[in-house]
Scaffold this motif. Structure first.
Motif, PDB file in Angstrom:
ATOM      1  N   CYS A   1       8.099  20.849  46.203  1.00  0.00           N
ATOM      2  CA  CYS A   1       7.694  19.759  45.303  1.00  0.00           C
ATOM      3  C   CYS A   1       8.093  20.124  43.880  1.00  0.00           C
ATOM      4  N   ALA A   2       9.379  20.458  43.704  1.00  0.00           N
ATOM      5  CA  ALA A   2       9.859  21.156  42.508  1.00  0.00           C
ATOM      6  C   ALA A   2      10.049  20.261  41.294  1.00  0.00           C
ATOM      7  N   ALA A   3      10.414  18.995  41.478  1.00  0.00           N
ATOM      8  CA  ALA A   3      10.719  18.127  40.329  1.00  0.00           C
ATOM      9  C   ALA A   3       9.449  17.884  39.496  1.00  0.00           C
ATOM     10  N   PRO A   4       9.599  17.770  38.167  1.00  0.00           N
ATOM     11  CA  PRO A   4      10.837  17.669  37.378  1.00  0.00           C
ATOM     12  C   PRO A   4      11.499  18.993  37.028  1.00  0.00           C
ATOM     13  N   GLY A   5      10.889  20.155  37.387  1.00  0.00           N
ATOM     14  CA  GLY A   5      11.680  21.369  37.373  1.00  0.00           C
ATOM     15  C   GLY A   5      11.318  22.473  36.416  1.00  0.00           C
ATOM     16  N   GLY A   6      10.251  22.334  35.648  1.00  0.00           N
ATOM     17  CA  GLY A   6       9.903  23.411  34.721  1.00  0.00           C
ATOM     18  C   GLY A   6       9.673  24.733  35.418  1.00  0.00           C
ATOM     19  N   LYS A   7       9.012  24.696  36.564  1.00  0.00           N
ATOM     20  CA  LYS A   7       8.720  25.934  37.295  1.00  0.00           C
ATOM     21  C   LYS A   7       9.980  26.486  37.953  1.00  0.00           C
ATOM     22  N   THR A   8      10.862  25.597  38.404  1.00  0.00           N
ATOM     23  CA  THR A   8      12.151  26.064  38.935  1.00  0.00           C
ATOM     24  C   THR A   8      12.901  26.858  37.878  1.00  0.00           C
ATOM     25  N   LEU A   9      12.915  26.362  36.641  1.00  0.00           N
ATOM     26  CA  LEU A   9      13.595  27.059  35.556  1.00  0.00           C
ATOM     27  C   LEU A   9      12.959  28.431  35.317  1.00  0.00           C
TER      28      LEU A   9
ATOM     29  N   ALA B   1      15.038  24.908  45.248  1.00  0.00           N
ATOM     30  CA  ALA B   1      14.148  23.906  44.666  1.00  0.00           C
ATOM     31  C   ALA B   1      14.193  22.666  45.535  1.00  0.00           C
ATOM     32  N   LEU B   2      13.073  22.340  46.156  1.00  0.00           N
ATOM     33  CA  LEU B   2      13.018  21.250  47.121  1.00  0.00           C
ATOM     34  C   LEU B   2      12.060  20.163  46.640  1.00  0.00           C
ATOM     35  N   ASP B   3      12.495  18.921  46.757  1.00  0.00           N
ATOM     36  CA  ASP B   3      11.628  17.788  46.418  1.00  0.00           C
ATOM     37  C   ASP B   3      12.131  16.577  47.194  1.00  0.00           C
ATOM     38  N   ARG B   4      11.251  15.683  47.560  1.00  0.00           N
ATOM     39  CA  ARG B   4      11.652  14.497  48.322  1.00  0.00           C
ATOM     40  C   ARG B   4      12.229  13.413  47.430  1.00  0.00           C
TER      41      ARG B   4
ATOM     42  N   LEU C   1      15.005  14.866  41.053  1.00  0.00           N
ATOM     43  CA  LEU C   1      15.821  16.074  41.167  1.00  0.00           C
ATOM     44  C   LEU C   1      17.038  16.035  40.242  1.00  0.00           C
ATOM     45  N   ARG C   2      17.513  14.834  39.926  1.00  0.00           N
ATOM     46  CA  ARG C   2      18.641  14.748  38.994  1.00  0.00           C
ATOM     47  C   ARG C   2      18.250  15.278  37.617  1.00  0.00           C
ATOM     48  N   ARG C   3      17.023  14.994  37.212  1.00  0.00           N
ATOM     49  CA  ARG C   3      16.538  15.540  35.938  1.00  0.00           C
ATOM     50  C   ARG C   3      16.447  17.062  36.002  1.00  0.00           C
ATOM     51  N   LEU C   4      16.002  17.585  37.154  1.00  0.00           N
ATOM     52  CA  LEU C   4      15.935  19.033  37.330  1.00  0.00           C
ATOM     53  C   LEU C   4      17.330  19.639  37.206  1.00  0.00           C
ATOM     54  N   GLN C   5      18.309  19.010  37.851  1.00  0.00           N
ATOM     55  CA  GLN C   5      19.672  19.540  37.808  1.00  0.00           C
ATOM     56  C   GLN C   5      20.228  19.499  36.388  1.00  0.00           C
ATOM     57  N   GLU C   6      19.910  18.450  35.636  1.00  0.00           N
ATOM     58  CA  GLU C   6      20.351  18.361  34.240  1.00  0.00           C
ATOM     59  C   GLU C   6      19.793  19.518  33.420  1.00  0.00           C
ATOM     60  N   ASN C   7      18.538  19.870  33.642  1.00  0.00           N
ATOM     61  CA  ASN C   7      17.938  20.979  32.902  1.00  0.00           C
ATOM     62  C   ASN C   7      18.514  22.320  33.330  1.00  0.00           C
TER      63      ASN C   7
ATOM     64  N   LEU D   1       3.959  26.275  45.726  1.00  0.00           N
ATOM     65  CA  LEU D   1       3.638  24.900  46.092  1.00  0.00           C
ATOM     66  C   LEU D   1       2.813  24.283  44.969  1.00  0.00           C
ATOM     67  N   ASP D   2       3.476  23.488  44.140  1.00  0.00           N
ATOM     68  CA  ASP D   2       2.783  22.687  43.124  1.00  0.00           C
ATOM     69  C   ASP D   2       2.628  21.308  43.740  1.00  0.00           C
ATOM     70  N   ALA D   3       1.507  21.100  44.408  1.00  0.00           N
ATOM     71  CA  ALA D   3       1.377  19.984  45.343  1.00  0.00           C
ATOM     72  C   ALA D   3       1.131  18.646  44.642  1.00  0.00           C
ATOM     73  N   PRO D   4       1.539  17.548  45.270  1.00  0.00           N
ATOM     74  CA  PRO D   4       1.172  16.219  44.766  1.00  0.00           C
ATOM     75  C   PRO D   4      -0.348  16.102  44.688  1.00  0.00           C
ATOM     76  N   CYS D   5      -0.832  15.456  43.631  1.00  0.00           N
ATOM     77  CA  CYS D   5      -2.283  15.390  43.420  1.00  0.00           C
ATOM     78  C   CYS D   5      -2.613  14.185  42.548  1.00  0.00           C
ATOM     79  N   THR D   6      -3.891  14.005  42.252  1.00  0.00           N
ATOM     80  CA  THR D   6      -4.316  12.907  41.396  1.00  0.00           C
ATOM     81  C   THR D   6      -3.844  13.080  39.957  1.00  0.00           C
ATOM     82  N   ALA D   7      -3.478  14.309  39.567  1.00  0.00           N
ATOM     83  CA  ALA D   7      -2.958  14.612  38.224  1.00  0.00           C
ATOM     84  C   ALA D   7      -3.977  14.336  37.125  1.00  0.00           C
ATOM     85  N   THR D   8      -5.260  14.367  37.451  1.00  0.00           N
ATOM     86  CA  THR D   8      -6.269  14.112  36.418  1.00  0.00           C
ATOM     87  C   THR D   8      -6.270  15.189  35.333  1.00  0.00           C
TER      88      THR D   8
END
Length: 427
Positions: free
Chosen positions: A243-251, A262-265, A270-276, A305-312
């Protein structure tokens, strides 16, 4: 429209942004992507967004003030005009005459709001003469969230989290190894935080800041940088970022010298991740796939694993999330996280390690996941994390992992909310 003072159209679109944000999770983005918003000059777009975000940050206070002046509820379009006008006054310090006159002009433009232009004028001028009494910080939270956080974290912490909603957060930067953090902090009139992030309160176009063109840093909230430090990636290790996008942790992982997948559905994200990656000169294998169904036999020394969440926990930067999330979302996402944790665990080599993280303030998505996972997977054990070693507040330490929340570091500008735990697989 040109000129120093944003016009009526910018204020109209501020109302559209506010209504979009309150309509659902993707509503704000949809309005920003529309032709009307993109046609505005850049300063007007910035003003419209600042108005809308200011209204979202103080929505409860604004509505209490309006309700003290309204005998009956007006149409929603009228309330939006009033909300945006008060955001201009309370958050952006726009002169009263400009905020009031533009709201009246907007009321005159539409048949549904034209009969209420005198009311708009009277309510706003009345609040100028006789301001509403101060409201508690929790007034800006939906009632169910305020009650949930009070129960989960206690009244004092819940109030500190709510207070953070009102403040626009600073900008945090993560640096590539070899960059001079102190020099960058001086250039940006900021400071170096524990853990090495640089924090600045400067605004404007980041592409002109020192080091951007050279790829020396990327924008990443200081709290979001903690999970990778807890994972402790080492040069040459095989590391999977799920769940890598937008990619700060990948960097971060790539900058540490790891061989990163770096995997994301979401292929668009992922294009933004690749740009960075390209801008920073870092490398990673980027894969568009569902983490639960990824057809690849590889296992890894470390998995994040930075999992999908409510992001509160992102309420400082995205106050709209408070109005998009629904009570049922917590249980639904907790089930997703349960399944992703199991999928991530299968990717960890014996002797390897897994860090689970969510940018949520809900216990079911954070602390509650760990005991259940350890019951399912006795080949893993919970590892201790020293907050100081990963750049987190000392108060973050808990029995299931680290709990960061927006009420921490109030003198430094706060943090996003995160939960993270490190789980080591037995050799």
């Amino acid at each position: 429209m040109t000129g120093a003072e944003p016009g009526v159209e910018a204020r109209r679109l501020a109302g559209a942004l506010l209504e979009g944000a309150l309509s659902g999770r993707d509503g704000l983005a949809a309005v920003q992507a529309g032709k009307g918003f993109s046609a505005l000059p850049s300063p007007d777009r910035a003003f419209a967004r600042a108005c809308a975000m200011g209204a979202l940050r103080r929505l409860g206070e604004i509505d209490l003030a309006l309700d003290s002046r309204l005998k009956t509820a007006p149409p929603q379009q009228v309330r939006t005009l009033l909300r945006i006008a008060l955001a201009q006054r309370w958050v952006l310090d726009v002169p009263a005459f400009a905020a009031v006159s533009s709201a009246v002009k907007l009321a005159e433009r539409e048949a549904k709001t034209r009969p209420y232009k005198a009311l708009v004028n009277a309510v706003l001028r009345g609040l100028e003469r006789d301001p509403a009494p101060p409201a508690p910080p929790q007034a800006n939270l939906p009632d169910w969230i305020a009650a949930r956080w009070t129960q989960s974290w206690g009244p004092e912490t819940a109030a500190a989290i709510a207070a953070a909603v009102r403040q626009e957060p600073p900008t945090d930067l993560s640096l590539k190894p070899g960059q001079d953090a102190e020099a960058l902090a001086r250039a940006l009139e900021g400071e170096v935080l524990p853990g090495g992030s640089v924090r600045t309160r400067l605004r404007g176009d980041l592409t002109g800041w020192p080091g951007y063109a050279d790829g020396g840093w990327w924008v990443q909230d200081a709290a979001a940088a903690v999970p990778v430090r807890a994972l402790d990636p080492r040069p040459g290790e095989a590391v999977l970022d799920l769940c890598a996008a937008p990619g700060g942790k990948t960097l971060q992982l790539a900058a540490a010298g790891a061989a990163v997948v770096a995997l994301d559905r979401n292929a668009a994200r992922l294009r933004r991740l690749q740009e960075n990656l390209t801008r920073t000169g870092l490398t990673a294998e980027v894969v568009a796939a569902d983490a639960e169904r990824w057809d690849d036999p590889r296992t890894f020394d470390a998995v994040l694993l930075d999992a999908p969440c409510t992001a509160t926990g992102t309420l400082r930067r995205h106050p709209e999330v408070l109005h998009a999330v629904r009570p049922g979302d917590v249980a639904d996402l907790a089930d997703v996280q349960h399944r992703l944790l199991d999928a991530a665990a299968d990717r960890v080599r014996p002797g390897g390690r897994l860090v689970y993280a969510v940018c949520s303030l809900e216990r079911e998505e954070g602390e509650g996941q760990i005991p259940a996972f350890l019951r399912r997977r006795p080949d893993f054990r919970l590892a201790a994390i020293d907050p100081a070693a990963v750049g987190a507040p000392e108060t973050a330490a808990g029995p299931q992992g680290l709990r960061l929340h927006p009420g921490q570091w109030p003198d430094r500008g706060g943090l996003d909310g995160f939960f993270l735990a490190r789980l080591d697989r037995t050799a």
